[in-house]
Scaffold this motif. Sequence first.
Motif, short mmCIF file in Angstrom:
data_model
loop_
_atom_site.label_atom_id
_atom_site.label_comp_id
_atom_site.label_asym_id
_atom_site.label_seq_id
_atom_site.Cartn_x
_atom_site.Cartn_y
_atom_site.Cartn_z
N GLY A 212 0.82 -1.22 0.00
CA GLY A 212 0.00 0.00 0.00
C GLY A 212 0.85 1.26 0.00
O GLY A 212 0.56 2.21 -0.74
N ARG A 213 1.92 1.26 0.81
CA ARG A 213 2.78 2.44 0.85
C ARG A 213 3.46 2.67 -0.49
O ARG A 213 3.52 3.79 -0.99
N TRP A 214 3.97 1.59 -1.10
CA TRP A 214 4.61 1.74 -2.41
C TRP A 214 3.60 2.10 -3.49
O TRP A 214 3.93 2.83 -4.44
N LEU A 215 2.39 1.59 -3.36
CA LEU A 215 1.34 2.01 -4.31
C LEU A 215 1.13 3.52 -4.22
O LEU A 215 1.07 4.22 -5.24
N GLY A 216 1.03 4.03 -2.99
CA GLY A 216 0.83 5.46 -2.80
C GLY A 216 2.02 6.28 -3.29
O GLY A 216 1.86 7.35 -3.87
N PHE A 217 3.23 5.75 -3.07
CA PHE A 217 4.46 6.43 -3.50
C PHE A 217 4.43 6.65 -5.00
O PHE A 217 4.64 7.77 -5.49
N GLY A 218 4.16 5.61 -5.77
CA GLY A 218 4.12 5.74 -7.22
C GLY A 218 2.91 6.51 -7.71
O GLY A 218 3.00 7.33 -8.63
N GLY B 18 -3.56 5.77 0.96
CA GLY B 18 -4.09 7.12 1.14
C GLY B 18 -3.13 8.02 1.91
O GLY B 18 -2.95 9.19 1.58
N GLU B 19 -2.50 7.45 2.96
CA GLU B 19 -1.56 8.24 3.75
C GLU B 19 -0.38 8.71 2.90
O GLU B 19 0.06 9.87 2.98
N GLU B 20 0.13 7.80 2.09
CA GLU B 20 1.29 8.14 1.26
C GLU B 20 0.91 9.19 0.20
O GLU B 20 1.67 10.10 -0.09
#
Lengths: 411, 411
Positions: B315-321, B352-354
């Motif tokens: 999820g974090r990497w999804l948000g990053f990209g 969402g956070e990222e």
Amino acid sequence: MILRRDEVGQRSETVRRANLSAIVRELHDRGPLSRSELVARTGLTRSAIRGLIGEFVAADLVSEERPTPLGAPGRPSPLVHLNAEGAVVIALEIAVDCLAVALVGLGGRVMALERVDRPRTHVSVDETVADLVELVARIRATRPPDDPLIGIGVAVAAVVRRSDGLVSMAPNLGWRDVPLGERLAEALGSDVPISVANEADLGALAEHRRGVAIGADDVLFLSGEVGVGGGVIVDGRPLSGVAGYAGEVGHMPVNPTGIACACGSTGCWETEVGVGALLRRAGHPPDGGRAEVDAILHEAITGSPAALGALDSVGRWLGFGLAGLVNVFNPSLVVLGGFFTRIHPFVARTLGEELERRALPAPRRLVQVVPATLGVDAPLLGAAELAFEPLLADPALWLGPRDGLAELASA
Amino acid sequence: MILRRDEVGQRSETVRRANLSAIVRELHDRGPLSRSELVARTGLTRSAIRGLIGEFVAADLVSEERPTPLGAPGRPSPLVHLNAEGAVVIALEIAVDCLAVALVGLGGRVMALERVDRPRTHVSVDETVADLVELVARIRATRPPDDPLIGIGVAVAAVVRRSDGLVSMAPNLGWRDVPLGERLAEALGSDVPISVANEADLGALAEHRRGVAIGADDVLFLSGEVGVGGGVIVDGRPLSGVAGYAGEVGHMPVNPTGIACACGSTGCWETEVGVGALLRRAGHPPDGGRAEVDAILHEAITGSPAALGALDSVGRWLGFGLAGLVNVFNPSLVVLGGFFTRIHPFVARTLGEELERRALPAPRRLVQVVPATLGVDAPLLGAAELAFEPLLADPALWLGPRDGLAELASA
């Protein structure tokens, strides 16, 4: 192709306006053309061209010259050209470390241009507007007072809303939600339309219309300064996104362990490739401007390992981010604008290596990475194009009515 | 608006064809419509609609039903609908870990659909083509043999050249420069047109036409499987780039210290967010398929820290990209397709956070991130739409000639 019933009555006037627009765009984009070339390019008949050009001549926007016959048989086709003085725009550019102003005539003739550096501490909205007013006054004084001013275009290093030119956010200027067009209209006491757009979008427009990207339909223009922006041409048209904010490539996250960015995030591409990144890596004050960059390039030429290493590093990060953008956009051309134009010879090798390593072979084989040919002035010249757009889209508004009924029908 | 002189003679035939196309597109995209609704949507006159519908009815592509009057005064407008059996396409999908086939009728009616898992070791071009031939035979056997087949569309997890459907590169299949359309035509012994396109591009098409993105003009569709692809709608039209390779978001470099990617680079987005990344992080065999993903989701529901941690990380990497893509495209909608649809509830918070942390406020406020509504079948349904495109663009080719002279003039 589908004409709604209520449009049929307006059709001939609509066609006239579209044809006037086609003619003025050809002349504006390509320079003087013979009537025969206009016939070939627009597909209009010779007699239609004659009539429409007559309207432009009557409004002083166009002149015709019959070239001296060179002993060849037949009547030479008259050369049609726009009168640069027939319609003039003011172009403004707001960068973090400089301001610029130009007076540009129809057809893209730059009549006057001035660029001034400014300290990074001098970037409040009030000071910027005041400085621009002074610059405009100075440049207008170089021209006759009756120049027919038709619009003002503004390029700004900011995220700009397309609908009304609101400067939503300019991280490196520290601005948020500034109605820049309104502020400038008030300060300049001007009632001509003021259009505001992102500087990279305008750089792309200028390079696409008058620079290295003429004829290319899929272009990524990179504007590198303190901030890094992108202007993208997709299938011949500018990429704007749902509200005009598209192209903020400088704020692609590229480094999960990167440093803080002016936008509030960390590891954005501009923290690795912007002016500040180069200065920081070369051991120069990171707030330095143009002169510091020149100093680094000079050191690189004399073989300074610190300068060469800093440029290599910027080149590698440029290639790292560009590889992603090449994979995402499959452009035929990447145009390096702003300070990237100047550092291009020093970063081309590492940039190319990284692109080779990280872009997919299919799109990589099709892309060329080139420096901008309009140099640092691309966004400023794009701002002029923006200001000309209403005239190019519907020149009939600048011409006398053809007849009262037609005007009435189209009202 | 400018008609070239040589086009004037063809004008009425050109208009007829454009109007036929407008009508069939409305019915294909929106379902049954009354004649009055068609008048309102196309701007054509009632009598023009009547004549054009008559042509479709004669070719068995359209039927009209007069709804039973419900005691209301006036004559009810007949309901016009496409005959799904009047034109049928075969849709194929080639993913790394499964194959799928569907028979779809005009108007988008799915008449039959089959999806089969396959081992990752079974992905050579020859085996894939043979498996598809068998699947096609099986699904055609469920239908009458005289279905009017008009085309075959193929979605493939690959970089595909638009001009001829050449599979330039499919890193996770290990294919390079495969003329897939030709191979399939030969093996199927079929002479209907075969169109091949990237599966994420087709997923975007399907979600835009029949899924969650109807009416949205700026859309990013993410297809997550073993590989990660993107299909982008820009201003209502698919982003293709100069040769059709655009949208390869899975190969954006995001991690300078990342692991090797199937494409030959390192640290590509798909190495951090693809199926393999989730399995690896959760301590499952990284070559596992659908069942392993289900197992991880089950573990997450039961509170397994390893599964929850792996999902958080994806999820974090999804948000990053995604933050970068939101800054670059300013879309109104991001559609999570493929296995991202299934993991969406588990990654929505960290994603969402990222995004909140890394996307610029202006584009972030305007974007919604939602799961695909067509689920895993979006690319397959998009392949059907691709196969229908020639009929939708110029239905006149499927109708009888209106009169000999008009056909001659348009030849």
